[in-house]
Design a protein around this motif. Structure first.
Motif, mmCIF file in Angstrom:
data_model
loop_
_atom_site.group_PDB
_atom_site.id
_atom_site.type_symbol
_atom_site.label_atom_id
_atom_site.label_comp_id
_atom_site.label_asym_id
_atom_site.label_seq_id
_atom_site.Cartn_x
_atom_site.Cartn_y
_atom_site.Cartn_z
ATOM 1 N N LYS A 19 0.792 -1.150 0.010
ATOM 2 C CA LYS A 19 -0.093 0.322 -0.022
ATOM 3 C C LYS A 19 0.767 1.137 -0.018
ATOM 4 C CE LYS A 19 -4.147 -2.105 2.064
ATOM 5 N NZ LYS A 19 -4.959 -1.937 3.197
ATOM 6 N N VAL A 20 2.056 1.267 0.633
ATOM 7 C CA VAL A 20 3.030 2.482 0.807
ATOM 8 C C VAL A 20 3.746 2.623 -0.647
ATOM 9 C CG1 VAL A 20 5.004 3.176 1.637
ATOM 10 C CG2 VAL A 20 3.353 2.317 3.076
ATOM 11 N N LEU A 21 3.685 1.532 -1.439
ATOM 12 C CA LEU A 21 4.191 1.657 -2.535
ATOM 13 C C LEU A 21 3.331 2.195 -3.638
ATOM 14 C CD1 LEU A 21 6.359 -1.686 -2.982
ATOM 15 C CD2 LEU A 21 7.271 0.689 -2.940
ATOM 16 N N LEU A 22 2.009 1.867 -3.509
ATOM 17 C CA LEU A 22 1.086 2.277 -4.262
ATOM 18 C C LEU A 22 0.519 3.692 -3.964
ATOM 19 C CD1 LEU A 22 -1.290 2.079 -6.098
ATOM 20 C CD2 LEU A 22 -2.757 1.330 -4.283
ATOM 21 N N TYR A 23 0.701 4.102 -2.693
ATOM 22 C CA TYR A 23 0.723 5.385 -2.452
ATOM 23 C C TYR A 23 1.995 6.398 -2.936
ATOM 24 C CZ TYR A 23 0.840 9.727 0.895
ATOM 25 O OH TYR A 23 0.955 10.919 1.184
ATOM 26 N N LEU A 24 3.125 5.922 -2.915
ATOM 27 C CA LEU A 24 4.106 6.434 -3.487
ATOM 28 C C LEU A 24 4.006 6.757 -5.042
ATOM 29 C CD1 LEU A 24 7.137 5.430 -1.258
ATOM 30 C CD2 LEU A 24 6.208 7.566 -1.235
ATOM 31 N N TYR A 25 3.612 5.537 -5.805
ATOM 32 C CA TYR A 25 3.269 5.616 -6.990
ATOM 33 C C TYR A 25 2.260 6.652 -7.589
ATOM 34 C CZ TYR A 25 1.406 3.999 -11.799
ATOM 35 O OH TYR A 25 1.006 3.620 -12.945
ATOM 36 N N VAL A 26 1.385 6.763 -6.678
ATOM 37 C CA VAL A 26 0.232 7.858 -7.216
ATOM 38 C C VAL A 26 0.639 9.284 -6.668
ATOM 39 C CG1 VAL A 26 -2.202 8.526 -6.490
ATOM 40 C CG2 VAL A 26 -1.583 5.976 -6.882
#
Length: 101
Positions: A19-26
């Motif tokens: 989820k953190v990776l997704l957050y940083l991706y967005v």
């Protein structure tokens, strides 16, 4: 050599870290305080997870004054895989309204 893969798979095996990776991706590069606030968990807890992702070279850390800023590591071997996974996710669900610093 196998140790690197163990570190990588360990980093990717946790739901919060994904989820953190997704957050940083967005949202792009973010301060640890923004990440902590978005996920509503303690700074020590989010720092623990960010360290695991950083140690696996999936994200990179930049220190500015007393704050650490994190972003996806474009030079990581798994960056293209992460982008392929996340490109079809509804970004609006993950958009953080914290202003860019």
């Amino acid at each position: 050599m196998l140790g690197g893969y163990v570190t990588l798979f360990n980093a990717l095996s946790d739901e919060l870290r994904l989820k953190v990776l997704l957050y940083l991706y967005v949202n792009g590069e973010r301060c640890v305080c923004d990440i902590e606030s978005f996920f509503d968990i303690s700074q020590s807890s989010i720092s623990y997870h960010l360290k695991i992702l950083s140690d696996a070279s999936i994200i990179k850390k930049k220190k500015v004054a007393v704050w650490n800023y994190y972003s996806l590591n474009e030079n990581s071997n798994v960056n293209s895989i992460i982008i392929d996974i996340f490109k079809n996710i509804n970004k609006e669900e993950w958009k953080d309204n914290v202003p860019n610093n």
